[in-house]
Structure formats: C-alpha cells, structure tokens
Design an enzyme around this catalytic site. Structure first.
Site, PDB file in Angstrom:
ATOM      1  N   GLY A 117      19.059  49.725   2.699  1.00 50.21           N
ATOM      2  CA  GLY A 117      18.557  51.009   3.202  1.00 50.21           C
ATOM      3  C   GLY A 117      19.525  52.101   2.813  1.00 50.21           C
ATOM      4  O   GLY A 117      19.144  53.189   2.410  1.00 50.21           O
ATOM      5  N   ALA A 118      20.827  51.782   2.926  1.00 48.40           N
ATOM      6  CA  ALA A 118      21.867  52.750   2.585  1.00 48.40           C
ATOM      7  C   ALA A 118      23.186  51.995   2.512  1.00 48.40           C
ATOM      8  O   ALA A 118      23.268  50.853   2.950  1.00 48.40           O
ATOM      9  CB  ALA A 118      21.944  53.844   3.643  1.00 48.40           C
TER      10      ALA A 118
ATOM     11  N   GLU B 207      27.516  52.649   3.092  1.00 47.78           N
ATOM     12  CA  GLU B 207      28.473  53.589   3.681  1.00 47.78           C
ATOM     13  C   GLU B 207      29.710  53.875   2.832  1.00 47.78           C
ATOM     14  O   GLU B 207      30.782  54.138   3.374  1.00 47.78           O
ATOM     15  CB  GLU B 207      28.931  53.036   5.040  1.00 47.78           C
ATOM     16  CG  GLU B 207      29.821  51.778   4.972  1.00 47.78           C
ATOM     17  CD  GLU B 207      29.078  50.449   5.070  1.00 47.78           C
ATOM     18  OE1 GLU B 207      29.718  49.434   5.400  1.00 47.78           O
ATOM     19  OE2 GLU B 207      27.864  50.425   4.832  1.00 47.78           O
TER      20      GLU B 207
ATOM     21  N   GLU C   3      25.462  55.208   8.888  1.00 46.22           N
ATOM     22  CA  GLU C   3      26.425  55.237   7.773  1.00 46.22           C
ATOM     23  C   GLU C   3      27.646  56.099   8.111  1.00 46.22           C
ATOM     24  O   GLU C   3      28.766  55.767   7.737  1.00 46.22           O
ATOM     25  CB  GLU C   3      25.751  55.741   6.492  1.00 46.22           C
ATOM     26  CG  GLU C   3      24.503  54.960   6.075  1.00 46.22           C
ATOM     27  CD  GLU C   3      24.692  53.446   6.033  1.00 46.22           C
ATOM     28  OE1 GLU C   3      25.812  52.977   5.759  1.00 46.22           O
ATOM     29  OE2 GLU C   3      23.697  52.729   6.277  1.00 46.22           O
TER      30      GLU C   3
END
Length: 895
Positions: free
Chosen positions: A278-279, A281, A315
């Site tokens: 999804g993402a 960090e 994140e």
C-alpha cells in the site's frame, strides 16, 4: 545472517538509471558504491549482500579493498557470488584487524526491471498517450542488495550519501534534500548529476531514490518542507491537495505524541503508478500506491479519503517508530507494524477530528484479525530470531497478525495503562534508542518505568502481562455467569474440535483486563489472571444485565449465561441506545463467532440482528453484514438463500428509506464518516439483495450517464455499489459501457471501483473473458491482477470459473507474481472462501498435490488455512443448514 565481525559506518552510492531500453531491449542501471566498515573481530572473510547485480571486475576480482586509517590492507585471494544466499564473498590473504576501518569499492550494473523490487521501473501513459518510465525503489525487506552491494540487515545502520545521474528533463529525489546538482557529459550525452546530503544513521531497507518527471505541491510545516509528488496531470488536477492538507497536522501530532522533533529536514510523499504494497515508510521519502495518497474530490469516495489519511498517518508514524528507532530483526516486525497500525488511527483522528475514526479499529483490526487468530494454524505475534532467516520467511511475517493483532494488543495496553502513561514510556524509549536498534523487550522496560513513576496498579509486570498476548497465539473467550458471578477464560477456537498442536508455556491462559457495566453502573477494571474466578459484582438481578469489555478495548470475546443474553437482547429491542454503539456491534460479532464455535446456538446469533430494523448506526450494521456475509457464502447456492434474501430485504428497507429521506432522495451527502459509510451499506445491501427501488435507482443512473458520458451523475460514495448493480442487472451493454469508462479513467480510485464492478456480472461468458483479461497487462495492470481475480471469485457465478482458472494457470501465475508478498495468500483464500462440500475439499487437496513441485510461495500458509477452513465449513453447513432455514422461514412467514 551476516556474521558480526564487520560493522558498516558509511556508504557512498552513485546510480545512473537508463530510462530507455538498451540494444537487447533491457532496461538497466549502472552504479558504483563504496562502504566504509570497521572490523570488530579479526577475520579473513567479507560477506556482503548482493542480488542480481553484474560486477565490472577490478583486476580479476568483483571488488577492491582499501585501508582507511592508513593501516595495511590484506590482498584479495578470491571473490565470488553465492547466489542462493545472495552474498558477494571476498576471501582475503590475511586478516582484517580489530578496530581498523576499511573501504570496499565496487562497480556494477543491474536490470531496472518492472518487478516492483529494489531499484525498479514503473510505467504510466500520460494524457497524450506517451509511455513514461519512472525509476523508483522498494527495498523492504531484503532488496537494497538488488540496487547496490550492502550489509542488508536492519540493525546494520550506517550513513548514506546518494548521487543520482539522470536525464536533465527528469527530477531526482532521495531520502535527504539535494546538496548540489551539475551537468556532466557522459558518452557524448549531457546528464544531470544530483548529489544528496548525507543521511543520519539508518537501515538499508529505508533507503529510497526516484528519477521521474513527476510534479509536486508543497508547503512548510515549521522547518520541515512537505512535498506531495505524482504524475503531472494528477498534481495539476489537485489530487495532491488533500494529502498536503493533512500531512502537516499529522507530523505535528506525532512530534507531540513522541515528544521528539521530526528527525529530517523534509518529508516527500510520492504516488506511484506501480507499487506492490500500500505504501512504504522510506525515511523522508515515503512511497505510495496512487490510491493511498492521491485524492480527487469529484471522483473519490469517503472510503478513499479515509484510506489516504490513515495510510499517511501509518507511514508518518514510522518516521520515528521504525526509522529513528528500528527493530533489530524481522522476527519483531509485529511491534513495528502493529504500532504504526495502532497510532495511524490517532494520527488520522488529529487530522479529521469529527470522524470518530478511532472507533473503527474494532471492526478494521480487532474483529478482522480474530477470524485468523481463532484458527489452530495461527501463530504468535513474536517469532524467535532464529525462526526467520530467508527473504521468503521474512516476507511471510508481513501478515494480518503482525499488523492488526499487533495494533489490537497495543491498543489494549494503552487502554489499561492510560494513553498518558503509554506516551511517557514510549517517549523515553525513543529518546534512549534514537538512531539505534531494539527488541520488543526494550519497549516493555521503558513502559514499566512509566508505570512505576505514575503509580499505575497492575496485577503483574508489563512484560509478564504482554508475554501472554505476544508469545502465544490466539485469544480467550471470557464467560461469565450472572447468577453466581463465576467467570472463566478459554482459548477461543472457531472449530471447537480442532487440535492445537503449537505448545504454549502459558497453557493458553491470559492475563485479561476486563472493563464492565450493568444497566445501572459502570465498574472498575477487573483483572482475570487465572483460568477462573468468582467476582460478586458480576452477579446481577433478573431485570438487569451485565456487559463486559466496554468499547472492545480488550482483545477477547465475551459469552454470558442464557438469561443475560436474553436481557441484552431485550434491551436492544426496547431501547438499543442504552448500550454503547461499539458494544452493540460487539454483541452481534461475539454472538455469531460464539455460535460458530458452538458456545451458543446459531439461533441466538441470528436473534441479535432483529433490532437492526430500528438501528441506523454504522458499526452494528457493519458487524451484522460482515457476519451474515458468511451465511451468504455458505448458502447462496442453496434454498436457504431464498428466505435469507426476504429477511435481509425486510431488515434493510427501513435503513434504505432513512437515508433516502435524510439525503433528500440521494442528493445530499450525510455529514459524518460513519453516516456516509452506513449510507453505502444501505444501498449496497438493498441492491445486492434485489430490492426493486435500489435496482431502479441504479438503472436510472445508468440511463442518465449513457446520455452524457462525460457527466457522471452518481455521487462518489455510492459508485462502488451502483456500478456493481448496473453491471449485474444491465447485461453485456452495461459491462461494455463500464469497461470503456475503466479504460479512460484517469483517477486511480475511480478505475479501481470500475474494475471491481466489472466482476459483478452474472453471465459466465463475460466473467470468463474478464479472467483472461487479467493475464494481459495491457488490459489489467500487473499489480491489480490478483485483486481482480479475487473479486470475480467473490461473485457466486464467478467463483467456480475463478477456481478453474487458477488451477489451469497456476504455473504461469506463480512465475509472474510469485515474488509478491501479499497477493498469493489472498488469492488462495478468496477463491476457496465458499468451499463447504467434501467434493470441494477433495479438489483443494488435489490442487495441493498437483502443484507440490512448483509450490505456493507466500501462499503456503494460506493454503493450509484454506484446507482447515473448508473442513470447518463442511461441518458448519451440515450442523446448521436446517436450523438456519427454519429461523429465516419463521422471521419471514408474514411477508
């Protein structure tokens, strides 16, 4: 694992990605890097990670070695690549000396592949139809070694000075701001060279660099520059403005929460067209799937907005917890991800204070993960360090237990410590270990210190209490008898006959914090520390009721004696508001799960849904729909479904009308987040259970839209449900219309809704064709292939087609997507979710046997869970079908 003989201190990395293919039609990057390391123990061997890199030999070796402190340096006797373990091995003629520093230099090329790992390429087509190539990174967990040779373990922190050589019409960004940029002629071409400031001490998996023609919007938050990057068209359309608006407040919230300034000069967030997770960090340069960062007011729904603000908060939470202080090894991943999955709700709440978003943790994390954690194939949150060694094992740790159970037990811990004490312990942990690495016990000891300093009364130490929740799998069901005050706990298993093979030193007994209230009063927290106990205050009179686990702050389920259940149901049917809204959801969710596990009858569970025809709140409805979804999966191919449909229509009709009234005939948007969500439930339930008024609404929208294709008349929140209803009722005409809209969609969240709706068709030939489309990346993006197959499988008509398709194409699917972390397990779980007959079980066992030779990759555990779940479904249907049929018949007799 790397030996502890050497410790890296600093890297200098220069990379030059070529964004057009070479003579062999390959995309490549060139690079050179040097690492300075200190020798901690004399050794004649250097092991450093390297994956899929080709080295330019220096002399006859892959690398060269230089002394840093003017000391002498042994010569190299041999170097080789050890592919299975992803090592570059340097064998020396003499020993490196303890305490001395050395520099290892290498020159290499790698492929800039479209495999979403390491330094990779992401492609998109701009509005003029030109193909654009972006060079970007995804290092976590073990792919920094695919970009340059490095000591690729999280505890091996070092500083990094990155230089990117890129075309002059492209921008380059990395973790740190640029220090300088200049032009340089290389092989007769002019390139830009951008050198970035040196990073603080950090882990390799958080490194990031991107070369693109993206644009950005920006603002300053204090001294921190915030930029939101994306495709130029998306940024020009203002799709970055919501992210820009919430990032500053969220960063400020975490600075206060951690009592620590944001550790870097800037915070870049980038929306990428191709992205596996999804993402991610990465420190100071967070990468996202477009749908998790970009938001378009005209197209995107409230769900998209919630996704953006929670993913950003998740994140950004890592920028301190995870990045500034990092867990030493992947066996403790749950603390890193569980923590971020918990505080993302706090961060999002600070940006959107009117949403009550913190309540949603109960549905999104607690109940979602309990479904997995109540199986004997679950696993504890914490692994032993020696259980997690290979990249594949690391990848498997990134599951819902790590994220959602981690979040749930940390929320419980924060609740019984109080948020203030939790924050104090957290702050001293971050201050103590800044720029270093830790294990979960370090956090416990800092929280323990805060407990002592603030005189919090606990039955045992934090470490003892939390070990029960992290070192043994599963969770308890707490049963109370309101006649006697007798209370006990048992390991809750959805299949009561299944055998727990994983031993636990705690014998599956937990130390359980119990909050409670009766009709008249709210009591003090009670700790159940043994298998059973007596608490006199849990005795209540016949006309009163007892409710445990207020707001579901504890990670456990609750069962009562039959009379107390009756009193709770009576309360719901007379005045449901007397019970807090999260607990109305809890009564439903606990009852359905207790029924599956045979603690209560399925009739009791179904009875908890009777009051819904007077309920308008989101959480109870969502809990009921989630649980009734299981009934739908088990029965939508049997006669039960006929009467179940009648009951569902009867219960949802008042809700449908409620929203029709308060939205002025679907013209206005309800104000709160929960209200908007429940309006979506009303429409999606009404349409999918065939309520004529709803289907007419979708047909009318379809006609309107056809008349003016450029003007979509459907409010963004309702699009998913209405699109699905259009495709289901509109035949080939509607399917082709939505497919055309999908092909021209520029906003990702809109494309996602259209892509999912295309799987709602009820015509087998259309669905079969759509399955074939998932194999063609020109029709369905690689990153969306498995999600598309999953949504076809969730359609009752598509399910057998998807199962045949997966069996027929497993080899090919596996070779294309085998490396991805999440998608395989979801694929197996969703295509088998309806399995409830002996014959389907045989097919699944056959599938396992047929593909033993190529295996199941990250879906290996999911396959075992699917087998276990199918066996449980077979039994459940045998035992409950007649009772359920009779109950629905009784409830709908008058219709």
């Amino acid at each position: 694992r790397l030996p502890t003989t050497l410790r890296p201190e600093s890297y200098e990395v220069t990379l030059q990605p070529f964004l057009t293919p070479d003579a062999n039609n390959m995309y490549i990057f060139k690079g050179n890097s040097s690492v300075v390391f200190v020798c901690l123990e004399a050794t004649d061997l250097i092991l450093i990670h390297s994956k899929k890199l080709n080295y330019t030999l220096q002399g006859s070796f892959h690398t060269s070695l230089h002394a840093v402190d003017g000391s002498s340096v042994p010569s190299i006797s041999n170097t080789w690549l050890e592919t299975p373990t992803q090592y570059l091995v340097v064998q020396l003629n003499g020993l490196l000396q303890q305490g001395k520093r050395y520099r290892l230099v290498s020159i290499f090329t790698g492929e800039l592949a479209d495999d979403l790992a390491g330094f990779y390429r992401s492609e998109y087509v701009d509005e003029l139809g030109n193909k654009k190539v972006v060079a970007t990174t995804q290092m976590q967990a073990a792919d920094a070694r695919k970009a340059f040779p490095c000591f690729d373990e999280p505890a091996m922190k070092a500083t990094f000075t990155v230089t990117l050589i890129h075309p002059s019409d492209h921008k380059a960004i990395s973790n740190m701001p640029a220090r300088s940029t200049w032009q340089q002629q290389i092989d007769g071409k002019s390139w830009n060279v951008t050198e970035f400031q040196t990073t603080p001490k950090m882990s390799t998996y958080l490194l990031a660099f991107i070369v693109s023609q993206f644009n950005y919007v920006h603002k300053n938050s204090g001294d921190v520059l915030i930029r939101i990057w994306g495709r130029p068209k998306a940024i020009a359309e203002g799709q970055g403005s919501y992210a820009l608006e919430v990032t500053g407040p969220i960063l400020n919230f975490f600075e206060r929460h951690y009592n620590t300034a944001y550790p870097l000069p800037k915070s870049d967030q980038v929306g990428l067209p191709d992205f596996n997770a999804g993402a991610m960090e990465n420190w100071g340069l967070v990468t996202y799937r477009e749908n998790s960062l970009l938001f378009d007011n005209t197209y995107s729904s409230i769900g998209n907005k919630e996704r953006v603000v929670t993913v950003i908060a998740h994140e950004l939470a890592h920028q301190w917890f995870g990045n500034l202080v990092t867990l030493q090894w992947w066996n403790d991943l749950w603390l890193n991800e569980g923590f971020a999955s918990y505080v993302e709700y706090l961060g999002a709440d600070s940006a959107e204070p009117t949403w009550n978003i913190k309540d949603l943790m109960v549905l999104n994390e607690v109940y979602k993960v309990m479904a997995t954690d109540a199986l004997t194939t679950s696993h504890p949150l914490s692994f032993r360090e020696d259980e997690i060694n290979t990249p594949a094992q690391i990848s498997e740790v990134f599951d819902s237990i790590s994220y959602s159970k981690g979040a749930s037990v940390l929320r419980m811990l924060s609740d019984f410590l109080t948020e203030d004490v939790f924050k104090k312990g957290l702050q001293s942990y971050l201050h103590t270990f800044a720029f270093g690495s830790t294990t979960y016990s370090n956090l416990w000891s800092h929280l323990q210190k805060a407990v002592m300093e603030n005189n919090v009364s606990l039955p045992q130490s934090i470490s003892n209490i939390m070990d029960r929740w992290t070192l043994q799998m599963g969770f308890p069901v707490v049963t109370v008898n309101t006649h006697t005050g007798f209370i006990k706990q048992n390991h809750f298993l959805l299949d009561p006959t299944s055998v727990v093979e994983r031993p636990s030193v705690f014998n599956y007994i937990w130390i359980v914090p119990i909050t409670w209230k009766t009709r008249e009063t709210t009591g003090d927290r009670y700790w159940l520390t043994r298998r059973s106990a007596i608490k006199s205050q849990f005795k209540v009179s016949n006309s009163s009721w007892l409710l445990l686990n207020l707001n579901v702050s504890g990670y456990f389920r609750v069962n009562y004696d039959p009379e107390n259940w009756d009193q709770l149901l009576k309360q719901l049917s007379t005045n449901h508001q007397a019970i807090p809204v999260i607990n109305r959801a809890q009564i439903i969710d606990d009852a359905f799960n207790l029924a599956r596990a045979k603690y209560v009858s399925v009739t009791l569970a179904l009875n908890t849904t009777r009051f819904l025809n007077r309920e308008t709140a989101y959480m109870p409805w969502e809990a009921a729909l989630n649980n009734l979804h299981y009934f739908q999966l088990m029965f939508d191919r049997s006669e039960v479904f006929g009467v179940m449909t009648k009951y569902m229509q009867k219960q949802v009709m008042p809700l449908f009308n409620h929203y029709k009234n308060i939205t002025n005939g679907w013209m206005d948007i309800p104000s709160g987040l929960m209200d908007q969500y429940n309006e979506i439930n009303a429409i999606s339930t009404a349409c999918s259970y065939g309520i004529t008024a709803c289907q007419n609404l979708s047909t009318e929208y379809f006609r309107k839209w056809q008349q003016n294709v450029t003007n979509n008349p459907i409010p963004p929140n309702l699009r998913s449900s209405i699109y699905c209803s259009m495709v289901a009722t509109g035949g080939e005409e509607a399917w082709n219309f939505i497919w055309e809209r999908f092909k021209e969609a520029t906003v990702v969240s809109e494309a996602d809704k259209l892509r999912t709706a295309l799987s709602c068709s009820l015509q087998p030939w259309i669905l079969s064709r759509y399955l074939q489309y998932t194999l063609d990346p020109n029709k369905i993006r690689k990153q969306d292939a498995t999600a598309t197959i999953n949504s076809i499988a969730s359609n009752v008509v598509g399910q057998p087609l998807a199962w045949d398709f997966i069996r027929g194409n497993w080899r090919m699917l596996f070779s294309q997507y085998g490396g991805g972390s999440f998608s395989f397990s979801r694929l197996i779980l969703s295509v088998t979710q309806r399995f409830s007959t002996e014959f389907e079980l045989q097919q699944l066992e056959q599938f396992k046997a047929d593909n033993q030779d190529i295996g199941f990759g990250s879906g290996t555990r999911a396959l075992e869970q699917a087998l276990e779940r199918t066996r449980a479904n077979i039994k459940w249907v045998k035992e409950n079908q007649e009772t359920v049929l009779a109950w629905f018949q009784g409830e709908t007799a008058s219709i």
